[in-house]
Design an enzyme around this catalytic site. Structure first.
Site, PDB file in Angstrom:
ATOM      1  N   GLU A 306      53.187  39.983  38.983  1.00 16.40           N
ATOM      2  CA  GLU A 306      54.426  40.608  39.476  1.00 16.40           C
ATOM      3  C   GLU A 306      55.553  40.451  38.461  1.00 16.40           C
ATOM      4  O   GLU A 306      56.441  41.281  38.386  1.00 16.40           O
ATOM      5  CB  GLU A 306      54.852  40.005  40.830  1.00 16.40           C
ATOM      6  N   HIS A 335      28.673  31.244  36.979  1.00 11.53           N
ATOM      7  CA  HIS A 335      27.434  31.907  37.414  1.00 11.53           C
ATOM      8  C   HIS A 335      27.704  33.297  37.968  1.00 11.53           C
ATOM      9  O   HIS A 335      26.856  33.861  38.657  1.00 11.53           O
ATOM     10  CB  HIS A 335      26.721  31.028  38.445  1.00 11.53           C
ATOM     11  N   LYS A 449      55.090  50.445  49.985  1.00 11.44           N
ATOM     12  CA  LYS A 449      55.740  49.993  51.229  1.00 11.44           C
ATOM     13  C   LYS A 449      56.395  51.181  51.916  1.00 11.44           C
ATOM     14  O   LYS A 449      56.343  51.317  53.140  1.00 11.44           O
ATOM     15  CB  LYS A 449      56.845  48.978  50.904  1.00 11.44           C
TER      16      LYS A 449
END
Ligand code: PA5
Length: 481
Positions: A306, A335, A449
């Protein structure tokens, strides 16, 4: 302004709370052209000198208030009071928040309380459980609510803006349940509102209802707020030693104001900047080798992404650079992800986050001595295996020309974790100065948003609903059923 009395240094802690080993990003270790050569390091030094002046000037003007959080006595005092009350009274503390209003508390709780804290019986735990609800998946939230006895639960709703749809819907659900189960008058005892001291609907609700509330300090964005009431209050309630946490962070802040060449926050930022701009390593893999620091990797992901993912520079010109942070966990992800880091496209820097001494040790018994494949493990312990794996992977990456560095804590303690968080926050701001971008805003998350508001029918956002519908009118040809 920044001259409040410093906290006394933490006793019985090693001299270095954090070390940064960056040998394996140099051309000497990786080969010419691969790593940073003397000319790159000289360029970094000059750039850090400029960034240092810039940041010092902004700090003195009061534009970087997160830097003073470790020395704010008020939040610690209020949080200790809450902790004292909550310890006697509540079984569970639930944080309702998202992003910077959740990740810090989650990271520190993960690091500093036993990994099985929430599963321990109350007598052994000694402090309330801490549950951080940072998602709105109805299945997940329903499961949390189902496991709570509201009579013994304390809720801390945290939202700087007081407008975040996710947090506010959680809050509305909880408020309604408290009201219906315990009655309106009981809510006060079960609720703490942490929000902006002046503005926003949550502040209005706090004031109107006369609910307990703590401020998110003005000018401190979510991802820089862990050492404010946002993180400190719930952490204190879960039994974290906030005195040492803040003192460790205060020490990091003092160190972060020293000349940049020996300053870990600046050097970490500078190396990553040079690896990105001069060596095209635009992905930073933060890889803790510790279950306790796993969530710190997630917290760092938000801090870095951000702060640094910006399309324009401060002067309005396009920003050509960014370094995406991703999280891996050692040894587990050796892994799953390591193959990509060793042989995939050469665009990554790996940052190991190691611990020199683990708080617990588990010995591997000397059994199965007749099997060469197993006998070397017997008589050693899991900490040694963990360290050897980290060192082995670092060496393997280096031999493959892949830059890697190691941040190490001598041990996980409140002081070292505080030191680490503050150092990385300063590093994010230093990086902003190097890239000449604003590390304190996040304009890129707004549009999504706004579409959500439009789709959910919020007043004033109908145009976003229309824009969304326009998108739907494009004939969808590629849906497989
Ligand atoms: O770092 C940030 O600023 C964001 O991640 C915010 O913390 C997040 O969006 C939540 O915002 P608020 O605290 O206003 O609810």
């Amino acid at each position: 302004m920044p001259d409040k009395k410093p906290k006394p240094p933490v006793k019985e802690e090693p001299e270095d709370f954090l070390t940064l080993d960056y040998n394996n990003v140099t051309s000497e270790a990786l080969g010419a052209g691969k790593g940073l050569g003397p000319e790159d390091l000289a360029e970094m030094k000059a750039a850090l000198g400029t960034a240092f002046k810039d940041i010092e000037a902004r700090y003195r003007k009061g534009l970087l208030p997160f830097m003073d959080l470790p020395r704010d006595p008020d939040v610690a005092k209020a949080s200790r009071k809450l902790a004292e009350m909550g310890r006697k009274r509540f079984e569970t503390v639930v944080v309702l928040g998202i992003g910077g209003s959740a990740l810090g508390a989650s990271a520190v709780f993960n690091a500093l309380r036993p990994l099985n804290h929430n599963d321990l019986p109350p007598a052994k735990r000694g402090w309330p459980r801490l549950i951080v609800c940072d998602n709105i998946d109805p299945e997940g939230f329903a499961a949390v609510l189902e496991g709570l006895d509201l009579k013994n639960t304390f809720f801390n709703v945290i939202s700087k803006s007081g407008a975040t749809a996710e947090t506010m819907s959680q809050f509305m659900i909880v408020f309604d349940q408290l009201q219906r189960t315990l009655g309106r008058s009981a809510i006060k005892e079960h609720l703490l509102i942490t929000t902006d001291p002046e503005g926003g609907v949550l502040r209005k609700l706090a004031d109107q209802g006369d609910f307990n509330s703590l401020p998110v300090p003005p000018g401190v964005g979510g991802r820089y707020s862990v050492l404010s009431a946002v993180g400190i209050a719930p952490l204190a309630m879960a039994g974290v030693n906030i005195t040492d946490l803040l003192a460790g962070a205060a020490r990091a802040q003092e160190d972060a104001r020293k000349p940049p060449s020996g300053n870990k926050a600046y050097v970490f930022a500078g190396l990553n900047y040079m690896l990105t701009t001069a060596k095209k390593r635009n992905i930073l893999v933060m890889m803790p080798y510790s279950d306790g620091l796993s969530r710190t990797g997630e917290w760092f992901g938000q801090l870095w992404n951000e702060s640094l993912g910006k399309s324009v520079r401060l002067d309005g010109s396009p920003n050509p650079w960014s370094q995406t942070a991703v999280k891996a966990l050692g040894v587990t992800d050796q892994h799953s992800q390591l193959q990509m880091y060793m042989e995939g496209t050469d665009e990554k820097t790996i940052c190991f986050l190691g611990v020199d001494a683990f708080r617990h040790q588990v010995n591997i018994p000397s059994i199965f001595k007749d099997f060469d494949e197993l006998s070397y493990l017997g008589g050693r312990n899991l900490g040694e295996l963990m360290a050897s794996e980290r060192q082995g992977v670092a060496r393997a990456l280096t031999e493959s020309g892949r830059p890697n560095m190691t941040l190490s804590l001598p041990k996980i303690s409140a002081a070292t974790v505080g030191y680490l968080l503050q150092t990385l926050e300063v590093a994010a701001v230093v990086s902003g100065s190097l890239y000449q971008i604003n590390p304190l805003d996040q304009p890129g998350v707004e549009l999504g948003k706004q579409f959500t508001y439009g789709l959910m029918g919020r007043q004033g956002y109908a145009s976003f609903k229309d824009r969304y519908a326009k998108g739907l009118s494009v004939k969808k040809k590629f849906i497989l059923k």
